[in-house]
Scaffold this active site. Sequence first.
Site, PDB file in Angstrom:
ATOM      1  N   GLN A 224       0.823  -1.204   0.000  1.00 20.04           N
ATOM      2  CA  GLN A 224       0.000   0.000   0.000  1.00 20.04           C
ATOM      3  C   GLN A 224       0.864   1.264   0.000  1.00 20.04           C
ATOM      4  O   GLN A 224       0.331   2.367  -0.076  1.00 20.04           O
ATOM      5  CB  GLN A 224      -0.898   0.011   1.251  1.00 20.04           C
ATOM      6  CG  GLN A 224      -1.894  -1.135   1.302  1.00 20.04           C
ATOM      7  CD  GLN A 224      -2.678  -1.210   2.602  1.00 20.04           C
ATOM      8  OE1 GLN A 224      -2.847  -2.286   3.145  1.00 20.04           O
ATOM      9  NE2 GLN A 224      -3.186  -0.089   3.102  1.00 20.04           N
ATOM     10  N   ARG A 371      -8.243  -1.101   8.543  1.00 18.00           N
ATOM     11  CA  ARG A 371      -9.245  -0.144   8.063  1.00 18.00           C
ATOM     12  C   ARG A 371      -9.500   0.980   9.066  1.00 18.00           C
ATOM     13  O   ARG A 371     -10.652   1.308   9.390  1.00 18.00           O
ATOM     14  CB  ARG A 371     -10.540  -0.866   7.703  1.00 18.00           C
ATOM     15  CG  ARG A 371     -11.313  -0.105   6.642  1.00 18.00           C
ATOM     16  CD  ARG A 371     -12.454  -0.886   6.048  1.00 18.00           C
ATOM     17  NE  ARG A 371     -13.070  -0.054   5.011  1.00 18.00           N
ATOM     18  CZ  ARG A 371     -13.936  -0.462   4.144  1.00 18.00           C
ATOM     19  NH1 ARG A 371     -14.329  -1.694   4.138  1.00 18.00           N
ATOM     20  NH2 ARG A 371     -14.449   0.356   3.247  1.00 18.00           N
TER      21      ARG A 371
END
Length: 796
Positions: A224, A371
């Site tokens: 990421q 998240r």
Amino acid sequence: MTTQALDEIKIGGLGASRKRVEDDRFIRGKGNYTDDVVLPGMLHMEILRSPLPHARIKSIDASKAWEIPGVHLVLTGEMMATRNLAWMPTLSYDTQAVLATDKVRFQGQEVACVIADDPYIAKDACEAIEVDYEPLPPIVNPWQALASDAPVIRDDKVSQADNVVYNWEVGDKAGTDRAFAQADVISKLELHYPRSHPSPIECCGSVADFNRATSKLTVYMTTQAPHIIRAAVAMVAELPEQMIRIISPDIGGGFGNKVPIYPGYVCSILASILLERPVKWIEDKTGNLISTGFARDIYLKGEMALRRDGKILGVRMHTDADHGAFFSDAQPSKFKIGLMHSAFAAYDVPVAHLTARGLYTNKAPGGVAYRCSFRVTEAMFFQERMVQAAADDLGMDQAEFRRMNFVKDDDFPHRTPFGFLTDSGQYAKCLDVGLAAIGYENFRKEQAEARERGRLLGLGISTMTEPLGAGNSREYDILGIKMFDSADLKVHMTGKAILRTGARGQGQGHETTWAQIVAHELGIPADDVTVEEGDTDTAPFGMGTYASRSTPVAGAAVAMVSRKIRAKARKLAAHLLEVSEEDIEWELGRFYVRSSPGRGVTIQECAMAAYSNMPDGMEPGLENTAYYDPPNLTWPFAVYIVTVEVDPETGVWDVLRMVAVDDCGVRINPMIVEGQIMGGLTEAYAMSSMQFITFDADGNCVGSNYMDYLLPSAWETPGYELHSEVVTPCPHHPIGAKGIGECAAVGGPAAFVNAVIDALTGTGVRNIDMPVLPDRVWEAITYRRDVSGAPPVRQD
Ligand code: CDP
């Protein structure tokens, strides 16, 4: 405005529910994931993992593995140590074993790697490696870690005499003590937020390709944050940064799991350098579930000082976080969202104090921000469970208690008890929209009537505000690298454009929404803008995508670079229209002469002029780069309301309705925002109701497969009623947007749990820890007691 202005929605600008352009390739099976990368001469790597959670390594004999035809290399910790690569630094200034040398410290830890012609040979060869372990007592929770006779897990660290990772505190202790001395009522609550796993569908993997002829290292990998990986490889492996290219192709879900650096990446890179051939490592599902970044696993204890009329006077909290064997998530004291700093940001809490302790245990490294922004999920969960308990203790209505204590619309900017500055919001309005949608008053009547007939109905409210968008660079850094982000826009002569950002989406739809920001700023139709992310050779430097930082930081950079382009286009327009710049007006996609609105040039005409008819002295081309350092974080807000029915005979609970009111400022793409909210709510439902990943007394990970670690399918997932009527633009973001990616996963869990606890009103039950499994609910009802602590280990 002239009559020629473009329709922003038609060109796919801000507010258009444009279909996700990336889905075109995904639904045709044409995505390009790391495992799709096949290079000539490529070898395959498999990892041998420890079956034991805690054991001294007496010896490793890999001779039989070396003899298997097709094996090219066997890597062990001892070999890594000769290159100073047996250990690697973590984001928290701790160290993590790449391949174990002295001890194994969790089940699934990487012990050796085999590189072979194909993955099957490599797997067989792993099984031929003989490791002689001397088992040590495993530590599977903070209380065992704290015992005076506990073995020291990190005996590799000279200064480590116990299993404590850190002992930190934040807030105002003396002020909080004073608030508690003045309280009419003190409400208390203890909770456990269980270990969960982000569990992306695509596991981690890498294809490392070192080319001796050019000295260039190219790594395709599931990350990421490609630029951070490039910097880390350059620093740890001491390779020149310009000779490293990290390509993060399509990513099949990240959720924070793909932020850390895992041993598999390091070993595949070293293997490629040693063998001078491409080496592919693709983790299997069990490997992913037992060894990569877990989340949560934190014990929370708190109390709230209250005035009889309902005013919150102060809050005290203590957390014990289980970090597993290596402290690898972001450093909490340095990165100030890292503790529970964001708790009570939406409430007018005058003073608070938090003590936080981190412990090493024999589990895979945990605490990754699944998240969410670091410990925000835990903070919001504790906050909303505590608020419900406090309202109950006072005998006040849950909604009224919240409304009374919310930060009011006129009180922004608001300094939170742990020092953040929140910028904007309409908290009471969001609550009102939610209550009206669920039919609050009617439900309460229905609930009372149902109770008389023995039916248990419950309603749970949860609110959340989350600090999204790290930087700014003044306050935030990772390993000293300041946090900001970037965008690079090249407008070609035909008016088509290519945009690259330092962010890296993992399914959030950046390819769609970034083009919409360009369309909004320049009037170039979104379909004419290609978006590329994830290649460090072409994208400008950025800190990657996590913590919902893309829109607040990279999205802002997209707006800013578009404005730079527009500023140059204005000069070109003045030249083409033969007037001075001051006489030029802008409307979407077009400059025109103020005194003669019919005379104008489109942005596409300006683009052509940038390459074919620029004024004397002007640098040709229409390209620019913007680095955006946000002045503050963005603060979205949400209210989630759930109604449930609990079966008193079995403890099974069903969701009746779920209403979500999200205020994420200006919505770039309302459809994508709704998708983000639905996904987050589903994860919240999963965490609260079914997800079960724990460890038995021997340190075995229970939950290493999808029979034990449950992902909800469409069948179990409740329907959601989403509301978008409250929009509070972020005052400092160039297009007024706030982040949304994580909000529902952060705020959702407490709504489900609060609803079940509300259904049990009158039983004296204040808490059932997640996952709120039917047997736990049944136990609470039957014995009229709380069911708290680590989730139970299944016996079947
Ligand atoms: O950092 P991450 O991409 O995970 O999260 P985000 O910035 O909150 O964005 C998630 C997706 O929602 C992206 O495609 C955003 O462009 C979109 N979004 C939006 O359309 N409007 C907002 N106000 C916030 C996000």
